[in-house]
Design a protein around this motif. Structure first.
Motif, PDB file in Angstrom:
ATOM      1  N   UNK A  42      33.045   6.284  53.938  1.00 28.35           N
ATOM      2  CA  UNK A  42      32.053   7.088  53.484  1.00 28.35           C
ATOM      3  C   UNK A  42      31.022   8.200  54.128  1.00 28.35           C
ATOM      4  N   UNK A  43      31.722   7.927  55.550  1.00 28.90           N
ATOM      5  CA  UNK A  43      29.931   8.994  56.514  1.00 28.90           C
ATOM      6  C   UNK A  43      29.007   8.548  56.166  1.00 28.90           C
ATOM      7  N   UNK A  44      28.605   7.114  55.619  1.00 27.26           N
ATOM      8  CA  UNK A  44      27.147   6.825  55.785  1.00 27.26           C
ATOM      9  C   UNK A  44      26.939   5.889  57.547  1.00 27.26           C
ATOM     10  N   UNK A  87      30.704  13.632  46.081  1.00 24.67           N
ATOM     11  CA  UNK A  87      30.980  13.257  47.163  1.00 24.67           C
ATOM     12  C   UNK A  87      31.556  12.935  47.391  1.00 24.67           C
ATOM     13  N   UNK A  88      32.975  13.678  48.365  1.00 24.53           N
ATOM     14  CA  UNK A  88      34.735  12.981  48.499  1.00 24.53           C
ATOM     15  C   UNK A  88      34.427  11.253  49.683  1.00 24.53           C
ATOM     16  N   UNK A  89      34.907  10.519  48.806  1.00 25.67           N
ATOM     17  CA  UNK A  89      35.599   9.311  49.623  1.00 25.67           C
ATOM     18  C   UNK A  89      36.282   8.743  49.765  1.00 25.67           C
ATOM     19  N   UNK A  90      37.173   7.520  50.165  1.00 23.20           N
ATOM     20  CA  UNK A  90      38.385   7.153  50.433  1.00 23.20           C
ATOM     21  C   UNK A  90      38.604   5.799  49.565  1.00 23.20           C
ATOM     22  N   UNK A  91      39.721   5.307  48.899  1.00 22.29           N
ATOM     23  CA  UNK A  91      38.849   3.864  47.958  1.00 22.29           C
ATOM     24  C   UNK A  91      39.709   2.622  49.268  1.00 22.29           C
ATOM     25  N   UNK A  95      42.897   6.743  49.705  1.00 17.78           N
ATOM     26  CA  UNK A  95      43.877   7.810  48.911  1.00 17.78           C
ATOM     27  C   UNK A  95      41.850   8.229  48.726  1.00 17.78           C
ATOM     28  N   UNK A  96      42.694   9.841  48.323  1.00 12.71           N
ATOM     29  CA  UNK A  96      40.939  10.114  48.361  1.00 12.71           C
ATOM     30  C   UNK A  96      40.895   9.882  47.219  1.00 12.71           C
ATOM     31  N   UNK A  97      39.183  10.322  47.156  1.00 14.56           N
ATOM     32  CA  UNK A  97      38.346   9.889  45.775  1.00 14.56           C
ATOM     33  C   UNK A  97      37.515  10.885  45.934  1.00 14.56           C
ATOM     34  N   UNK A  98      36.122  10.461  44.342  1.00 15.38           N
ATOM     35  CA  UNK A  98      34.920  11.407  44.673  1.00 15.38           C
ATOM     36  C   UNK A  98      34.567  10.136  43.481  1.00 15.38           C
ATOM     37  N   UNK A 143      33.712   5.604  40.707  1.00 14.89           N
ATOM     38  CA  UNK A 143      35.368   6.498  41.677  1.00 14.89           C
ATOM     39  C   UNK A 143      35.773   6.609  41.222  1.00 14.89           C
ATOM     40  N   UNK A 144      36.202   7.863  40.633  1.00 17.17           N
ATOM     41  CA  UNK A 144      37.768   8.803  40.560  1.00 17.17           C
ATOM     42  C   UNK A 144      38.319   8.848  41.136  1.00 17.17           C
ATOM     43  N   UNK A 145      39.745   8.733  40.598  1.00 18.31           N
ATOM     44  CA  UNK A 145      40.987   9.002  41.368  1.00 18.31           C
ATOM     45  C   UNK A 145      41.005  10.740  41.799  1.00 18.31           C
TER      46      UNK A 145
END
Length: 279
Positions: free
Chosen positions: A59-61, A184-188, A202-205, A225-227
């Motif tokens: 998530x870049x944190x 913000x964008x993230x991955x699962x 996979x990319x997620x919101x 977390x949305x697909x």
């Protein structure tokens, strides 16, 4: 934290919150304790800590530096999208939405959630993890934290069927009025991928929302977390004066399940957007 925390989903969630608390109490570039130290401090296993750290790195944190340790990542650049002063009503989304409970329990708020809900860390909240589905297909994972004193007798049925905010209004006398939401964008992670039926990473919101009632009191803190493969966000920006137009009735606001805020309550937002499923 330890064996008294019920459920694996909640254990991962509380571990993630504990590490987030460390991150938010430090400045960019500051070190955080090692995974081994975090295991001892939080009373959880190494895989649980590693999963939480992996998620926060993705998530870049957090930043991992080989041979040196883990550090708070540089601050993110934030751009605010402004659509004007008009409140946003949320129309119904396409498809048949349903929920499947993953966890449902009452526990102490803790420092981070307590701060967001403006309540004592020792005060009780209702914690809910639920999988959101559209036409039977998994679309999102929601983590809800609701003030326990506002929802005595809240049932599993209320959380699995119908409009949650309508249940809060009709059954518990709680009238939600305003929400502040970040996207913000993230991955699962591997665990999230299994629930959402998508490949790991996979990319997620990621949506983070704080909902307040008509008195301004925080009612609920949610992160969802949305697909990323099934949703897109379209923002309409007010760039100048224009004639009044009828609101778009297709789609629903990012991160807010269809039906929520659909019975007259409004959500204050800096953007006016649609999320469209099936793209």
């Amino acid at each position: 934290m330890g064996g008294d925390v019920p459920g694996t989903v909640l254990k991962r969630e509380r571990t993630r919150d504990a590490v987030l608390e460390l991150i938010e109490s430090r400045s960019p570039g500051d070190a955080i304790p090692s995974e081994r130290a975090l295991c001892a401090r939080l009373g959880v296993s190494r895989p649980t800590v590693r999963a939480a750290v992996d998620e926060l790195v993705a998530a870049g944190l957090l930043v991992r530096e080989h041979g040196r340790g883990m550090f708070v990542a540089p601050a993110k650049i934030t751009q605010e999208l402004v659509a004007g002063d008009r409140a946003l009503s949320v129309p119904q989304a396409a498809g048949a939405w349903s929920s499947r409970l993953l966890e449902f329990t009452t526990l102490q708020a803790g420092a981070r959630v307590g701060r967001k809900l403006r309540m004592s860390p020792a005060a009780e909240i209702v914690y809910v993890a639920r999988l959101r589905l559209v036409d039977g297909a998994p679309m999102a994972i929601e983590h809800l934290h609701i003030r326990a004193e506002l929802v005595p007798g809240l049932s599993a049925q209320e959380l699995e069927s119908g409009d949650l905010y309508e249940h809060l209004r009709a059954t518990h006398g709680v009238h939600v009025h305003e929400a502040v939401q970040a996207i913000e964008p993230t991955v699962v992670t591997r665990a999230e991928a299994g629930l959402l039926d998508v490949p790991e990473l996979s990319p997620a919101l990621l949506f983070e929302r704080l909902t307040s009632d008509t008195t301004g009191r925080p009612v609920e803190y949610v992160h969802s977390l949305y697909r990323g493969d099934r949703y897109r966000i379209v923002s309409r920006l007010a760039l100048g004066p224009a004639a009044e137009v009828a609101p778009d009735r297709e789609g629903h606001h990012p991160g807010i399940p269809p039906g929520d805020f659909a019975h007259g309550d409004a959500i204050a937002s800096s953007t006016r957007g649609d999320i469209q499923a099936g793209d």
